[in-house]
Design a protein around this motif. Structure first.
Motif, PDB file in Angstrom:
ATOM      1  N   PHE A   6       0.845  -1.194   0.000  1.00  9.81           N
ATOM      2  CA  PHE A   6       0.000   0.000   0.000  1.00  9.81           C
ATOM      3  C   PHE A   6       0.883   1.247   0.000  1.00  9.81           C
ATOM      4  O   PHE A   6       0.673   2.168  -0.788  1.00  9.81           O
ATOM      5  CB  PHE A   6      -0.933  -0.021   1.211  1.00  9.81           C
ATOM      6  N   LYS A   7       1.877   1.263   0.861  1.00 11.39           N
ATOM      7  CA  LYS A   7       2.800   2.406   0.901  1.00 11.39           C
ATOM      8  C   LYS A   7       3.552   2.554  -0.420  1.00 11.39           C
ATOM      9  O   LYS A   7       3.764   3.663  -0.894  1.00 11.39           O
ATOM     10  CB  LYS A   7       3.785   2.256   2.062  1.00 11.39           C
ATOM     11  N   ASN A   8       3.948   1.440  -1.012  1.00 15.35           N
ATOM     12  CA  ASN A   8       4.658   1.494  -2.292  1.00 15.35           C
ATOM     13  C   ASN A   8       3.790   2.104  -3.391  1.00 15.35           C
ATOM     14  O   ASN A   8       4.299   2.750  -4.301  1.00 15.35           O
ATOM     15  CB  ASN A   8       5.129   0.104  -2.717  1.00 15.35           C
ATOM     16  N   SER A   9       2.472   1.906  -3.295  1.00 17.94           N
ATOM     17  CA  SER A   9       1.563   2.439  -4.316  1.00 17.94           C
ATOM     18  C   SER A   9       1.523   3.966  -4.295  1.00 17.94           C
ATOM     19  O   SER A   9       1.057   4.597  -5.245  1.00 17.94           O
ATOM     20  CB  SER A   9       0.151   1.876  -4.140  1.00 17.94           C
ATOM     21  N   LEU A  10       2.042   4.574  -3.220  1.00 26.20           N
ATOM     22  CA  LEU A  10       2.051   6.031  -3.116  1.00 26.20           C
ATOM     23  C   LEU A  10       2.988   6.684  -4.135  1.00 26.20           C
ATOM     24  O   LEU A  10       2.925   7.888  -4.358  1.00 26.20           O
ATOM     25  CB  LEU A  10       2.439   6.464  -1.702  1.00 26.20           C
ATOM     26  N   GLY A  11       3.824   5.885  -4.778  1.00 30.10           N
ATOM     27  CA  GLY A  11       4.704   6.406  -5.811  1.00 30.10           C
ATOM     28  C   GLY A  11       3.982   6.686  -7.124  1.00 30.10           C
ATOM     29  O   GLY A  11       4.513   7.361  -7.995  1.00 30.10           O
ATOM     30  N   ALA A  12       2.755   6.197  -7.250  1.00 25.74           N
ATOM     31  CA  ALA A  12       1.969   6.409  -8.464  1.00 25.74           C
ATOM     32  C   ALA A  12       1.252   7.756  -8.402  1.00 25.74           C
ATOM     33  O   ALA A  12       1.187   8.403  -7.353  1.00 25.74           O
ATOM     34  CB  ALA A  12       0.957   5.278  -8.621  1.00 25.74           C
ATOM     35  N   PRO A  22     -12.559   4.206   1.228  1.00 29.06           N
ATOM     36  CA  PRO A  22     -11.760   4.520   2.417  1.00 29.06           C
ATOM     37  C   PRO A  22     -10.249   4.375   2.189  1.00 29.06           C
ATOM     38  O   PRO A  22      -9.471   5.200   2.662  1.00 29.06           O
ATOM     39  CB  PRO A  22     -12.264   3.524   3.468  1.00 29.06           C
ATOM     40  N   LEU A  23      -9.833   3.362   1.445  1.00 32.61           N
ATOM     41  CA  LEU A  23      -8.400   3.211   1.164  1.00 32.61           C
ATOM     42  C   LEU A  23      -7.920   4.299   0.212  1.00 32.61           C
ATOM     43  O   LEU A  23      -6.798   4.794   0.343  1.00 32.61           O
ATOM     44  CB  LEU A  23      -8.106   1.822   0.594  1.00 32.61           C
ATOM     45  N   GLN A  24      -8.765   4.697  -0.729  1.00 34.07           N
ATOM     46  CA  GLN A  24      -8.400   5.818  -1.595  1.00 34.07           C
ATOM     47  C   GLN A  24      -8.214   7.083  -0.756  1.00 34.07           C
ATOM     48  O   GLN A  24      -7.289   7.863  -0.993  1.00 34.07           O
ATOM     49  CB  GLN A  24      -9.462   6.056  -2.660  1.00 34.07           C
ATOM     50  N   ALA A  25      -9.094   7.287   0.221  1.00 31.27           N
ATOM     51  CA  ALA A  25      -8.988   8.461   1.089  1.00 31.27           C
ATOM     52  C   ALA A  25      -7.657   8.453   1.838  1.00 31.27           C
ATOM     53  O   ALA A  25      -6.962   9.476   1.898  1.00 31.27           O
ATOM     54  CB  ALA A  25     -10.160   8.516   2.071  1.00 31.27           C
ATOM     55  N   LEU A  26      -7.286   7.326   2.406  1.00 30.35           N
ATOM     56  CA  LEU A  26      -6.000   7.236   3.104  1.00 30.35           C
ATOM     57  C   LEU A  26      -4.844   7.477   2.144  1.00 30.35           C
ATOM     58  O   LEU A  26      -3.848   8.123   2.497  1.00 30.35           O
ATOM     59  CB  LEU A  26      -5.833   5.860   3.752  1.00 30.35           C
ATOM     60  N   TRP A  27      -4.968   6.946   0.938  1.00 31.23           N
ATOM     61  CA  TRP A  27      -3.926   7.113  -0.071  1.00 31.23           C
ATOM     62  C   TRP A  27      -3.720   8.601  -0.371  1.00 31.23           C
ATOM     63  O   TRP A  27      -2.597   9.093  -0.356  1.00 31.23           O
ATOM     64  CB  TRP A  27      -4.321   6.328  -1.330  1.00 31.23           C
ATOM     65  N   TYR A  28      -4.827   9.311  -0.640  1.00 31.71           N
ATOM     66  CA  TYR A  28      -4.708  10.741  -0.946  1.00 31.71           C
ATOM     67  C   TYR A  28      -4.190  11.539   0.251  1.00 31.71           C
ATOM     68  O   TYR A  28      -3.422  12.493   0.087  1.00 31.71           O
ATOM     69  CB  TYR A  28      -6.041  11.307  -1.437  1.00 31.71           C
TER      70      TYR A  28
END
Length: 98
Positions: A6-12, A22-28
């Motif tokens: 999940f943290k690695n996806s923050l590079g996108a 909810p996961l999209q919200a945390l991502w943003y």
């Protein structure tokens, strides 16, 4: 998906499209887009969204609003460091959705 993935996806540039709101919200939120995170947390309309909503208001320094949303989420208001709370929420939701 695990927490590290999940943290690695923050590079996108955008979250994976199959992420629940909810996961999209945390991502943003992790990307620094509080307003998009807030919009998505509100749009979720469930306890997971309310939990993130609580976290977001805690982070912005509005403890009374955060307390309301923790209550709606069925969660005890957190006293943990914000980074730790973010990870705890992410971990719980990743387990819930996968």
């Amino acid at each position: 998906m695990g927490l590290q993935e999940f943290k690695n996806s923050l590079g996108a540039d955008q979250p994976p499209q199959d992420f629940p709101l909810p996961l999209q919200a945390l991502w943003y939120e992790a990307k620094g887009d509080w307003h998009q995170a807030h919009h998505l947390a509100q749009s979720a309309g469930d306890k997971a969204g309310a939990w993130i909503h609580a976290y977001l208001h805690r982070k912005e320094g509005d403890p009374s609003n955060a307390a309301y949303w923790y209550s709606r989420a069925g969660q005890t208001p957190s006293q943990l460091p914000l980074e730790t709370e973010w990870e705890n929420i992410a971990q719980a939701l990743l387990q819930q959705y996968t």
